[in-house]
Design a protein around this motif. Structure first.
Motif, PDB file in Angstrom:
ATOM      1  N   GLU A 115       0.850  -1.184   0.000  1.00 16.41           N
ATOM      2  CA  GLU A 115       0.000   0.000   0.000  1.00 16.41           C
ATOM      3  C   GLU A 115       0.884   1.232   0.000  1.00 16.41           C
ATOM      4  N   TYR A 116       0.637   2.120  -0.945  1.00 14.12           N
ATOM      5  CA  TYR A 116       1.428   3.343  -1.034  1.00 14.12           C
ATOM      6  C   TYR A 116       0.963   4.322   0.038  1.00 14.12           C
ATOM      7  N   ARG A 117       1.899   4.888   0.780  1.00 11.71           N
ATOM      8  CA  ARG A 117       1.596   5.887   1.797  1.00 11.71           C
ATOM      9  C   ARG A 117       2.613   7.010   1.674  1.00 11.71           C
ATOM     10  N   ASP A 118       2.131   8.199   1.329  1.00 13.63           N
ATOM     11  CA  ASP A 118       2.990   9.367   1.216  1.00 13.63           C
ATOM     12  C   ASP A 118       3.378   9.820   2.616  1.00 13.63           C
ATOM     13  N   PRO A 119       4.648  10.141   2.865  1.00  8.94           N
ATOM     14  CA  PRO A 119       5.062  10.511   4.216  1.00  8.94           C
ATOM     15  C   PRO A 119       4.418  11.809   4.722  1.00  8.94           C
ATOM     16  N   VAL A 120       3.991  12.681   3.836  1.00  7.69           N
ATOM     17  CA  VAL A 120       3.405  13.949   4.265  1.00  7.69           C
ATOM     18  C   VAL A 120       1.880  13.907   4.251  1.00  7.69           C
ATOM     19  N   HIS A 121       1.291  13.358   3.192  1.00  8.97           N
ATOM     20  CA  HIS A 121      -0.155  13.446   2.999  1.00  8.97           C
ATOM     21  C   HIS A 121      -0.934  12.197   3.403  1.00  8.97           C
ATOM     22  N   GLY A 122      -0.271  11.083   3.645  1.00  8.65           N
ATOM     23  CA  GLY A 122      -0.963   9.858   4.056  1.00  8.65           C
ATOM     24  C   GLY A 122      -1.330   8.971   2.891  1.00  8.65           C
ATOM     25  N   ARG A 123      -2.350   8.144   3.104  1.00  8.73           N
ATOM     26  CA  ARG A 123      -2.777   7.178   2.082  1.00  8.73           C
ATOM     27  C   ARG A 123      -3.581   7.847   0.981  1.00  8.73           C
ATOM     28  N   ILE A 124      -3.599   7.201  -0.188  1.00 13.47           N
ATOM     29  CA  ILE A 124      -4.452   7.651  -1.280  1.00 13.47           C
ATOM     30  C   ILE A 124      -5.852   7.138  -0.980  1.00 13.47           C
ATOM     31  N   THR A 125      -6.820   8.050  -0.891  1.00 14.70           N
ATOM     32  CA  THR A 125      -8.188   7.647  -0.565  1.00 14.70           C
ATOM     33  C   THR A 125      -9.073   7.533  -1.791  1.00 14.70           C
ATOM     34  N   LYS A 126      -8.730   8.276  -2.847  1.00 16.17           N
ATOM     35  CA  LYS A 126      -9.578   8.250  -4.034  1.00 16.17           C
ATOM     36  C   LYS A 126      -8.751   8.654  -5.245  1.00 16.17           C
ATOM     37  N   THR A 127      -9.090   8.109  -6.392  1.00 15.13           N
ATOM     38  CA  THR A 127      -8.508   8.557  -7.655  1.00 15.13           C
ATOM     39  C   THR A 127      -9.650   8.892  -8.595  1.00 15.13           C
ATOM     40  N   ARG A 128      -9.409   9.847  -9.476  1.00 17.32           N
ATOM     41  CA  ARG A 128     -10.446  10.199 -10.451  1.00 17.32           C
ATOM     42  C   ARG A 128      -9.790  10.740 -11.711  1.00 17.32           C
ATOM     43  N   LEU A 129     -10.571  10.805 -12.775  1.00 13.87           N
ATOM     44  CA  LEU A 129     -10.107  11.340 -14.046  1.00 13.87           C
ATOM     45  C   LEU A 129     -10.828  12.654 -14.302  1.00 13.87           C
ATOM     46  N   ASP A 130     -10.076  13.732 -14.365  1.00 13.14           N
ATOM     47  CA  ASP A 130     -10.598  15.023 -14.777  1.00 13.14           C
ATOM     48  C   ASP A 130     -10.164  15.234 -16.222  1.00 13.14           C
ATOM     49  N   PRO A 131     -10.784  16.187 -16.922  1.00 13.71           N
ATOM     50  CA  PRO A 131     -10.319  16.442 -18.291  1.00 13.71           C
ATOM     51  C   PRO A 131      -8.831  16.791 -18.298  1.00 13.71           C
ATOM     52  N   TYR A 132      -8.062  16.036 -19.028  1.00 15.87           N
ATOM     53  CA  TYR A 132      -6.621  16.216 -19.200  1.00 15.87           C
ATOM     54  C   TYR A 132      -5.784  15.879 -17.964  1.00 15.87           C
ATOM     55  N   HIS A 133      -6.359  15.350 -16.902  1.00 16.69           N
ATOM     56  CA  HIS A 133      -5.592  15.067 -15.695  1.00 16.69           C
ATOM     57  C   HIS A 133      -6.046  13.768 -15.025  1.00 16.69           C
ATOM     58  N   ASP A 134      -5.080  13.039 -14.446  1.00 16.74           N
ATOM     59  CA  ASP A 134      -5.356  11.982 -13.486  1.00 16.74           C
ATOM     60  C   ASP A 134      -5.162  12.626 -12.121  1.00 16.74           C
ATOM     61  N   VAL A 135      -6.093  12.392 -11.198  1.00 12.60           N
ATOM     62  CA  VAL A 135      -6.038  13.051  -9.896  1.00 12.60           C
ATOM     63  C   VAL A 135      -6.005  12.001  -8.797  1.00 12.60           C
ATOM     64  N   LYS A 136      -5.070  12.161  -7.848  1.00 15.50           N
ATOM     65  CA  LYS A 136      -5.007  11.332  -6.642  1.00 15.50           C
ATOM     66  C   LYS A 136      -5.375  12.211  -5.459  1.00 15.50           C
ATOM     67  N   VAL A 137      -6.312  11.730  -4.619  1.00 14.31           N
ATOM     68  CA  VAL A 137      -6.720  12.472  -3.440  1.00 14.31           C
ATOM     69  C   VAL A 137      -6.200  11.724  -2.215  1.00 14.31           C
ATOM     70  N   TYR A 138      -5.481  12.441  -1.345  1.00 19.86           N
ATOM     71  CA  TYR A 138      -4.879  11.842  -0.164  1.00 19.86           C
ATOM     72  C   TYR A 138      -5.764  12.041   1.065  1.00 19.86           C
ATOM     73  N   GLU A 139      -5.411  11.388   2.179  1.00 15.55           N
ATOM     74  CA  GLU A 139      -6.169  11.444   3.428  1.00 15.55           C
ATOM     75  C   GLU A 139      -6.418  12.865   3.909  1.00 15.55           C
ATOM     76  N   ASP A 140      -5.420  13.722   3.779  1.00 12.15           N
ATOM     77  CA  ASP A 140      -5.558  15.078   4.299  1.00 12.15           C
ATOM     78  C   ASP A 140      -6.252  16.034   3.331  1.00 12.15           C
ATOM     79  N   GLY A 141      -6.744  15.508   2.189  1.00 11.97           N
ATOM     80  CA  GLY A 141      -7.462  16.329   1.224  1.00 11.97           C
ATOM     81  C   GLY A 141      -6.602  16.871   0.098  1.00 11.97           C
TER      82      GLY A 141
END
Length: 68
Positions: free
Chosen positions: A33-59
């Motif tokens: 499981e990937y865990r960013d040292p500053v932002h925490g775990r990835i809670t959600k991913t989504r596709l926006d126009p022209y971008h892949d977006v990762k949302v972390y625990e802290d928002g």
């Protein structure tokens, strides 16, 4: 036979890799499981126009540009 059992039996890395590819060995290790040292775990991913977006625990949202 599992990968862990094959390692204990002394099989070489090449034989283990070939066993996984051919289906003779089963890998029962837990997924990493990937865990960013500053932002925490990835809670959600989504596709926006022209971008892949990762949302972390802290928002925090990390955007990756995917094309022209």
């Amino acid at each position: 036979m599992t990968v862990q059992e094959a390692e204990k039996a002394g099989m070489s890395d090449i034989d283990i890799a070939l066993g996984i590819v051919t289906g003779e060995l089963e890998d029962e290790s837990e997924p990493v499981e990937y865990r960013d040292p500053v932002h925490g775990r990835i809670t959600k991913t989504r596709l926006d126009p022209y971008h892949d977006v990762k949302v972390y625990e802290d928002g925090y949202e990390e955007r990756y540009y995917i094309g022209d």
